[in-house]
Design an enzyme around this catalytic site. Sequence first.
Site, PDB file in Angstrom:
ATOM      1  CD  GLU A  36      -3.025  -0.422  -0.027  1.00 29.33           C
ATOM      2  OE1 GLU A  36      -3.352   0.766  -0.100  1.00 29.33           O
ATOM      3  OE2 GLU A  36      -3.374  -1.269  -0.854  1.00 29.33           O
ATOM      4  CB  CYS A 198     -17.941   2.795 -20.012  1.00 27.45           C
ATOM      5  SG  CYS A 198     -17.013   4.202 -19.376  1.00 27.45           S
TER       6      CYS A 198
HETATM    7  S1  SF4 Z   1     -17.402   3.583 -13.296  1.00 25.68           S
HETATM    8 FE1  SF4 Z   1     -18.404   4.727 -14.901  1.00 25.68          FE
HETATM    9  S2  SF4 Z   1     -16.749   5.793 -15.922  1.00 25.68           S
HETATM   10 FE2  SF4 Z   1     -15.823   4.170 -14.727  1.00 25.68          FE
HETATM   11  S3  SF4 Z   1     -15.637   2.493 -16.173  1.00 25.68           S
HETATM   12 FE3  SF4 Z   1     -17.569   2.236 -15.045  1.00 25.68          FE
HETATM   13  S4  SF4 Z   1     -19.053   3.187 -16.362  1.00 25.68           S
HETATM   14 FE4  SF4 Z   1     -17.109   3.907 -17.049  1.00 25.68          FE
END
Ligand code: SF4
Length: 340
Positions: A36, A198
């Site tokens: 960490e 995403c």
């Molecule tokens: S948290 Fe939101 S911005 Fe991040 S990868 Fe997932 S969908 Fe995409």
Amino acid sequence: MTQAFADKVLAWFDVFGRHDLPWQKSLTPYPVWISEIMLQQTQVQTVIPYFNRFMMRFPSVTALASADLDEVLSLWTGLGYYARARNLHKTARIISEYHQGQFPRSQQDLLQLPGIGRSTAGAISSICFNERVAILDGNVKRVISRVFAIGGWPGQRETAQQLWQQAEAMLPYDRMNAYTQAMMDLGATICLSRAPLCDVCPVSRQCQALDRSSVTDYPGKKPKVAKPTRSTIMLVIKTKGGEVRLTQRPPEGIWGGLYSFPELTQAQLDELKLPSPPQALPKLKHSFTHFHLLIEPVLVEIESRGDLPKIDNEAWVSDDNSQAFGLCRPAQKIIQALLA
Ligand code: SF4
């Protein structure tokens, strides 16, 4: 949404999370703590060889406590932010002397130790002891700020508070150990800072930043402040036999406890009685959090060590023994160029 969010993150982690990092071999406080701290300013791939070397040399908190700080710093050379290594050493000594070699088990108690902040304490207590507490390292900040569209720079107090609150509100009631690692992995491997994946993200349906098509606006950027540039001269004395003279810096301040070339102003250099005029070496620029340092190294070659009076905390380094010293980065670069 709380449990549904955690369930998705955990189900994703079970299949796609990272389960073979060297510090995951045993989820006990010592390796988790070392990793960490190393990971705070540094990428995983850079950390792995440092972590392996460190654990080989200091396999337990008591081994680290009984080591010399110099040796700890030498194994840290190249990782930067040396206060981290000094604090590791201090904390190892406190754990050995006052806690019978056992780490405290709660985030609150871990927070009392030097160099252990809220997120690191949360990582150790949740991963090793399943405590139900949040972490907020750089990766998790990115995920939380995007999923909940929390704008603002996380270095600002109000933004940080909002992120902590939200991170805490999303905690599951069991599998805390896996959840903490899952959130780190989600940020490190899917919710990437420039081009998040995403399409394959387990929480894309809940992600407010994605919904607004503005994922890269989160988290907010640090307000730009121009950093001042300071300059310094480093005096590089080299013997014909290929040794250079270093000095150990005081424990506090920049590069505290590390070895460097002595720093001088031009006026101090002009007053020194040197056996030959100093030759300018290529300049180096080193950036700190609050300023840039422009370093002008100058070289003076001498026959042997005895040609100059001793200086405080001096050490003579050659190509053969340079590994044994904790060197600041510019000294490392100058030595590499000179003794290569
Ligand atoms: S948290 Fe939101 S911005 Fe991040 S990868 Fe997932 S969908 Fe995409």
